[in-house]
Design a protein around this motif. Structure first.
Motif, PDB file in Angstrom:
ATOM      1  N   VAL A  49       0.697  -1.119   0.053  1.00  0.00           N
ATOM      2  CA  VAL A  49       0.070  -0.187  -0.117  1.00  0.00           C
ATOM      3  C   VAL A  49       0.840   1.337  -0.015  1.00  0.00           C
ATOM      4  O   VAL A  49       1.818   1.179   0.368  1.00  0.00           O
ATOM      5  CB  VAL A  49      -0.782  -0.034   1.262  1.00  0.00           C
ATOM      6  CG1 VAL A  49      -1.759  -0.945   1.150  1.00  0.00           C
ATOM      7  CG2 VAL A  49      -0.209  -0.131   2.454  1.00  0.00           C
ATOM      8  N   PRO A  50       0.483   2.364  -0.587  1.00  0.00           N
ATOM      9  CA  PRO A  50      -0.982   2.627  -1.076  1.00  0.00           C
ATOM     10  C   PRO A  50      -1.353   2.100  -2.460  1.00  0.00           C
ATOM     11  O   PRO A  50      -0.392   1.871  -3.200  1.00  0.00           O
ATOM     12  CB  PRO A  50      -1.013   4.171  -0.981  1.00  0.00           C
ATOM     13  CG  PRO A  50       0.309   4.527  -1.425  1.00  0.00           C
ATOM     14  CD  PRO A  50       1.387   3.577  -0.604  1.00  0.00           C
ATOM     15  N   ASP A  62       2.879   2.921  -7.572  1.00  0.00           N
ATOM     16  CA  ASP A  62       2.967   3.291  -6.228  1.00  0.00           C
ATOM     17  C   ASP A  62       2.662   4.635  -5.676  1.00  0.00           C
ATOM     18  O   ASP A  62       1.805   5.411  -6.514  1.00  0.00           O
ATOM     19  CB  ASP A  62       4.172   2.791  -5.564  1.00  0.00           C
ATOM     20  CG  ASP A  62       5.419   3.449  -6.202  1.00  0.00           C
ATOM     21  OD1 ASP A  62       5.291   4.551  -7.285  1.00  0.00           O
ATOM     22  OD2 ASP A  62       6.567   3.265  -6.140  1.00  0.00           O
ATOM     23  N   ILE A 105      12.321   1.567   6.518  1.00  0.00           N
ATOM     24  CA  ILE A 105      11.532   0.429   6.763  1.00  0.00           C
ATOM     25  C   ILE A 105      12.527  -0.697   6.662  1.00  0.00           C
ATOM     26  O   ILE A 105      12.187  -1.776   7.322  1.00  0.00           O
ATOM     27  CB  ILE A 105      10.405   0.392   5.502  1.00  0.00           C
ATOM     28  CG1 ILE A 105       9.441   1.600   5.908  1.00  0.00           C
ATOM     29  CG2 ILE A 105      10.060  -0.833   5.367  1.00  0.00           C
ATOM     30  CD1 ILE A 105       8.280   1.818   4.650  1.00  0.00           C
TER      31      ILE A 105
END
Ligand code: GSF
Length: 204
Positions: A49-50, A62, A105
């Motif tokens: 996501v998104p 994306d 991340i």
């Protein structure tokens, strides 16, 4: 339009802020992409996501593709210059902000992803990603300098992307005190938070 996302994702926030700044209506569909039951793969084969779903057309991803598309939907508050150096400058700011989030991340997953055994975690990899996060924030501060906005003379996608990256770094890595080290970024972030688009989408 339906936006599939989560309230923690900085990329999803970037899209939501753009939606709000452009005064666009959408339905927000919460999805936990890390759950074994996630159905995100039906919309985005990459499982991320998104993801923007519109009636009668393929899903869009994306976040960079989505925000670029959204900016064309209404002339209200143009966020990405249409051509030339100015456009490349805004896209570079976005790449910098996204790069900080990407590295953050990778760092977080290496350190905390429950499906990775402790013996499989690499400190060298964590250090590598951490250096990108810190270096990226330093570059943001240098690029902003004393200017009121990252690029141009009004709010653009540059500021939105930087604001989402900084907000997410504080959310996931409270030990990184970028405000203390870079007061100019603190001022920009405070100014962004006065906008409902930012205030209403704080990471949670
Ligand atoms: C990154 C999206 C992403 O990593 C974009 O949209 O700009 N370049 C893409 N999303 C994460 C959620 S988050 O951590 O913000 C995601 O969906 N990860 C699931 C996975 O399997 O990597």
């Amino acid at each position: 339009m339906k936006l599939i996302g989560s309230t923690a994702s900085p990329y999803v926030r970037k899209v939501r802020v753009v939606m709000a700044e452009k005064r666009l209506d959408y339905q927000f569909i919460l999805e936990d992409v890390w759950s074994d039951e996630t159905t995100i793969g039906h919309s985005n084969p990459l499982g991320k996501v998104p993801c923007l779903v519109m009636e009668g057309s393929e899903a869009m991803f994306d976040s960079r593709v989505i925000v670029e598309y959204l900016d064309t939907l209404s002339p209200v508050g143009k966020l990405i210059p249409s051509q030339g150096r100015e456009r490349a400058e805004v896209k570079t700011w976005e790449a910098l902000a996204d790069g900080v989030m990407d590295a953050g991340i990778l760092w977080r997953m290496e350190a905390t992803w429950p499906k990775r055994a402790d013996g499989e975690r690499s400190q060298a990899w964590i250090d590598r990603q951490r250096a990108k996060v810190l270096g990226g924030i330093g570059a943001m501060s240098k690029g902003l300098g004393d200017k009121p906005f990252c690029s141009g003379i009004h709010l653009s996608l540059s500021d939105i992307a930087v604001g989402c990256a900084l907000g997410w770094v504080s959310f996931r890595f409270p030990q990184i005190d970028w405000r203390e080290e870079y007061p100019n970024l603190g001022r920009l972030h405070d100014k962004l938070l006065q906008r409902p688009s930012f205030a209403d989408t704080q990471p949670s």
